[in-house]
Design an enzyme around this catalytic site. Structure first.
Site, PDB file in Angstrom:
ATOM      1  N   GLY A  10       0.840  -1.206   0.000  1.00 28.28           N
ATOM      2  CA  GLY A  10       0.000   0.000   0.000  1.00 28.28           C
ATOM      3  C   GLY A  10       0.872   1.251   0.000  1.00 28.28           C
ATOM      4  O   GLY A  10       1.930   1.265   0.624  1.00 28.28           O
ATOM      5  N   ARG A  72       0.611  -4.941  -4.794  1.00 25.75           N
ATOM      6  CA  ARG A  72       0.866  -6.003  -3.803  1.00 25.75           C
ATOM      7  C   ARG A  72       1.273  -7.305  -4.503  1.00 25.75           C
ATOM      8  O   ARG A  72       1.139  -8.384  -3.955  1.00 25.75           O
ATOM      9  CB  ARG A  72      -0.392  -6.224  -2.951  1.00 25.75           C
ATOM     10  CG  ARG A  72      -0.794  -5.012  -2.137  1.00 25.75           C
ATOM     11  CD  ARG A  72      -1.884  -5.353  -1.142  1.00 25.75           C
ATOM     12  NE  ARG A  72      -2.465  -4.168  -0.533  1.00 25.75           N
ATOM     13  CZ  ARG A  72      -1.930  -3.501   0.478  1.00 25.75           C
ATOM     14  NH1 ARG A  72      -0.804  -3.908   1.008  1.00 25.75           N
ATOM     15  NH2 ARG A  72      -2.537  -2.434   0.957  1.00 25.75           N
ATOM     16  N   ASP A 103       5.305  -4.920   5.795  1.00 28.86           N
ATOM     17  CA  ASP A 103       5.614  -6.307   6.156  1.00 28.86           C
ATOM     18  C   ASP A 103       5.549  -7.254   4.948  1.00 28.86           C
ATOM     19  O   ASP A 103       6.457  -8.064   4.748  1.00 28.86           O
ATOM     20  CB  ASP A 103       4.642  -6.748   7.256  1.00 28.86           C
ATOM     21  CG  ASP A 103       4.993  -8.103   7.801  1.00 28.86           C
ATOM     22  OD1 ASP A 103       5.998  -8.197   8.530  1.00 28.86           O
ATOM     23  OD2 ASP A 103       4.283  -9.074   7.479  1.00 28.86           O
ATOM     24  N   THR A 125       4.813   1.968   6.129  1.00 22.25           N
ATOM     25  CA  THR A 125       3.393   1.594   6.201  1.00 22.25           C
ATOM     26  C   THR A 125       2.727   2.508   7.216  1.00 22.25           C
ATOM     27  O   THR A 125       3.287   2.743   8.288  1.00 22.25           O
ATOM     28  CB  THR A 125       3.112   0.133   6.626  1.00 22.25           C
ATOM     29  OG1 THR A 125       1.747   0.032   7.046  1.00 22.25           O
ATOM     30  CG2 THR A 125       3.973  -0.353   7.775  1.00 22.25           C
ATOM     31  N   ASP A 127       0.415   1.707   8.937  1.00 20.47           N
ATOM     32  CA  ASP A 127       0.023   0.869  10.076  1.00 20.47           C
ATOM     33  C   ASP A 127       1.101   0.792  11.163  1.00 20.47           C
ATOM     34  O   ASP A 127       0.815   0.396  12.292  1.00 20.47           O
ATOM     35  CB  ASP A 127      -0.296  -0.555   9.603  1.00 20.47           C
ATOM     36  CG  ASP A 127      -1.604  -0.636   8.829  1.00 20.47           C
ATOM     37  OD1 ASP A 127      -2.232   0.409   8.609  1.00 20.47           O
ATOM     38  OD2 ASP A 127      -1.997  -1.760   8.444  1.00 20.47           O
ATOM     39  N   ASP A 129       3.387  -1.308  11.716  1.00 20.24           N
ATOM     40  CA  ASP A 129       3.445  -2.626  12.365  1.00 20.24           C
ATOM     41  C   ASP A 129       4.679  -3.452  11.990  1.00 20.24           C
ATOM     42  O   ASP A 129       4.734  -4.647  12.275  1.00 20.24           O
ATOM     43  CB  ASP A 129       2.157  -3.423  12.074  1.00 20.24           C
ATOM     44  CG  ASP A 129       1.898  -3.598  10.585  1.00 20.24           C
ATOM     45  OD1 ASP A 129       2.734  -3.165   9.768  1.00 20.24           O
ATOM     46  OD2 ASP A 129       0.848  -4.174  10.235  1.00 20.24           O
ATOM     47  N   ARG A 171      -4.713  -2.935  10.460  1.00 24.56           N
ATOM     48  CA  ARG A 171      -5.205  -4.274  10.141  1.00 24.56           C
ATOM     49  C   ARG A 171      -5.068  -5.188  11.361  1.00 24.56           C
ATOM     50  O   ARG A 171      -6.054  -5.709  11.868  1.00 24.56           O
ATOM     51  CB  ARG A 171      -4.329  -4.769   8.985  1.00 24.56           C
ATOM     52  CG  ARG A 171      -4.790  -5.941   8.264  1.00 24.56           C
ATOM     53  CD  ARG A 171      -4.158  -5.963   6.893  1.00 24.56           C
ATOM     54  NE  ARG A 171      -5.068  -5.369   5.949  1.00 24.56           N
ATOM     55  CZ  ARG A 171      -6.021  -6.038   5.305  1.00 24.56           C
ATOM     56  NH1 ARG A 171      -6.163  -7.320   5.477  1.00 24.56           N
ATOM     57  NH2 ARG A 171      -6.829  -5.424   4.479  1.00 24.56           N
TER      58      ARG A 171
HETATM   59  O1  F6P Z   1      -1.011  -0.383   3.790  1.00 20.86           O
HETATM   60  C1  F6P Z   1      -1.696  -0.861   4.919  1.00 20.86           C
HETATM   61  C2  F6P Z   1      -3.145  -0.580   4.752  1.00 20.86           C
HETATM   62  O2  F6P Z   1      -3.323   0.807   4.692  1.00 20.86           O
HETATM   63  C3  F6P Z   1      -4.020  -1.239   5.802  1.00 20.86           C
HETATM   64  O3  F6P Z   1      -4.181  -0.515   6.950  1.00 20.86           O
HETATM   65  C4  F6P Z   1      -5.316  -1.413   5.061  1.00 20.86           C
HETATM   66  O4  F6P Z   1      -6.060  -2.452   5.619  1.00 20.86           O
HETATM   67  C5  F6P Z   1      -4.845  -1.749   3.702  1.00 20.86           C
HETATM   68  O5  F6P Z   1      -3.615  -1.114   3.535  1.00 20.86           O
HETATM   69  C6  F6P Z   1      -5.804  -1.369   2.608  1.00 20.86           C
HETATM   70  O6  F6P Z   1      -5.294  -1.829   1.422  1.00 20.86           O
HETATM   71  P1  F6P Z   1      -5.877  -1.527  -0.015  1.00 20.86           P
HETATM   72  O7  F6P Z   1      -5.438  -0.158  -0.381  1.00 20.86           O
HETATM   73  O8  F6P Z   1      -5.251  -2.573  -0.854  1.00 20.86           O
HETATM   74  O9  F6P Z   1      -7.350  -1.624   0.097  1.00 20.86           O
END
Ligand code: F6P
Length: 343
Positions: A10, A72, A103, A125, A127, A129, A171
């Site tokens: 992301g 991804r 991650d 990220t 997040d 994490d 997440r």
């Molecule tokens: O990059 C992490 C994140 O922002 C998470 O917190 C979230 O669940 C996810 O990406 C959302 O991903 P996408 O943009 O693929 O919907």
């Protein structure tokens, strides 16, 4: 040296600041060439790349997103894709690869490194994490965006005597929920680290409103899960990479709060706003320091490592240290600190 660079997973604010720092350090300090791969690991499989230099990186420091684009994509899902990585790097004469990822993308970097390919990782990220680093690129900006929103939600919640449930990203880890909830003075903060007790949340809101508070803001991480058997959840939907598509727990919780307390409740899902736009000064500085350190690591031959922030210092950690498990919010921070200010 000839360096390759990619952004995977992301996006987040600060990626361009890191790309710029890598390019400047590489070309100004070491007279290196830098090649950027598009769409994360997919760019290596498709041999989709662009030369980067100081001029092409002009003006990108404050810009959100990533000039290299991201995905991804996982090259280890197919043996022929995996083989293409080494082929692309050889044919482009790349000596080392710098992978900027969370991650998931850094786990791929570890596998690529296991093939004998020289890789250095940079953690990003919103997040926050990724383990073995105090912070990741993008986290500070996401928290600030969430705090700005919470500040605004308070005034409308108070004016209408409502509960507003504000859903933030996160997440498995509730870093954004806890930091933004603390900084924004949320009445309740719900993180994914432990299943939450809806009865406790409602009891707390009732106590608070009985003391004269007219409105309340509840901050919840998108990955939060209720205690078993307490709330019915909608069916899980997967994305094209077989990950659970999150977003919407706040609506379920707001409905329960209204039904159980009688307080009119509303929902705000901040979603991808938290990943967009200009990075904070703190994220620009972190991204720049990480970018410089990653190029230095490549020149020192410190492959299979990730640059990390430890108590204000930039250090190198192994991929195994960083990727053993996710960095969750410590229980103490949730129980003793986050909940102390919420009455
Ligand atoms: O990059 C992490 C994140 O922002 C998470 O917190 C979230 O669940 C996810 O990406 C959302 O991903 P996408 O943009 O693929 O919907």
């Amino acid at each position: 040296m000839r360096l390759g660079i990619l952004t995977g997973g992301g996006d987040c604010p600060g990626l361009n600041a890191a790309i710029r720092a890598v390019v400047r350090r590489a070309s100004v300090t070491y007279s290196d060439d830098v090649v950027g791969f598009h769409y994360g690991w997919e760019g290596l499989v498709q041999d989709d790349a662009v030369p980067l230099d100081v001029t092409t990186c002009h003006g990108i420091l404050p810009r959100g997103g990533t000039i290299l684009a991201t995905s991804r994509f996982n090259p280890f899902k197919s043996a022929s894709d995996t083989e293409r990585i080494a082929e692309t790097l050889a044919h482009r004469h790349i000596d080392a690869l710098i992978a900027i990822g969370g991650d998931g993308s850094l786990r791929i970097a570890r596998e690529v490194s296991g093939l004998g390919i020289p890789v250095v990782g940079i953690p990003k990220t919103i997040d926050n994490d990724v383990n073995a680093t105090d912070s990741t690129i993008g986290f500070d900006t996401a928290v600030q965006i969430a705090v700005d929103a919470i500040d605004r939600l308070h005034t409308t919640a108070d004016s209408h005597s409502r509960v507003i449930v504000c859903e933030v990203m996160g997440r498995e880890a509730g870093w954004i929920a806890v930091y933004a909830g603390l900084a924004g003075g949320a009445a309740v903060i719900i993180a994914p680290e432990e299943p939450f007790d809806i009865d406790q949340t409602c009891a707390h809101l009732i106590r608070r409103h009985a003391k004269g508070r007219s409105g309340s803001v509840v901050v919840i991480a998108e990955g939060a899960k209720p205690q078993k058997g307490t709330i019915d959840l909608p069916t899980v939907v997967l994305d094209r990479y077989d990950r659970e598509r999150l977003g919407g727990i706040s609506a379920v919780v707001a409905r329960e709060i209204e039904a159980r307390t009688g307080f009119e409740s509303r929902v705000t899902i901040l979603g991808h706003q938290q990943r967009g736009g200009t990075p904070t000064a703190a994220d620009r500085v972190l991204a720049t320091r990480f970018g410089v350190a990653a190029v230095d690591a490549a020149h020192d031959g410190a492959f299979g490592t990730m640059v990390a922030l430890h108590a204000q210092e930039i250090v190198r950690v192994t991929f195994d240290q960083a990727l053993g498990e996710l960095k969750l919010v410590p229980r103490d921070l949730i129980d003793r600190v986050a909940n102390i200010f919420t009455d």
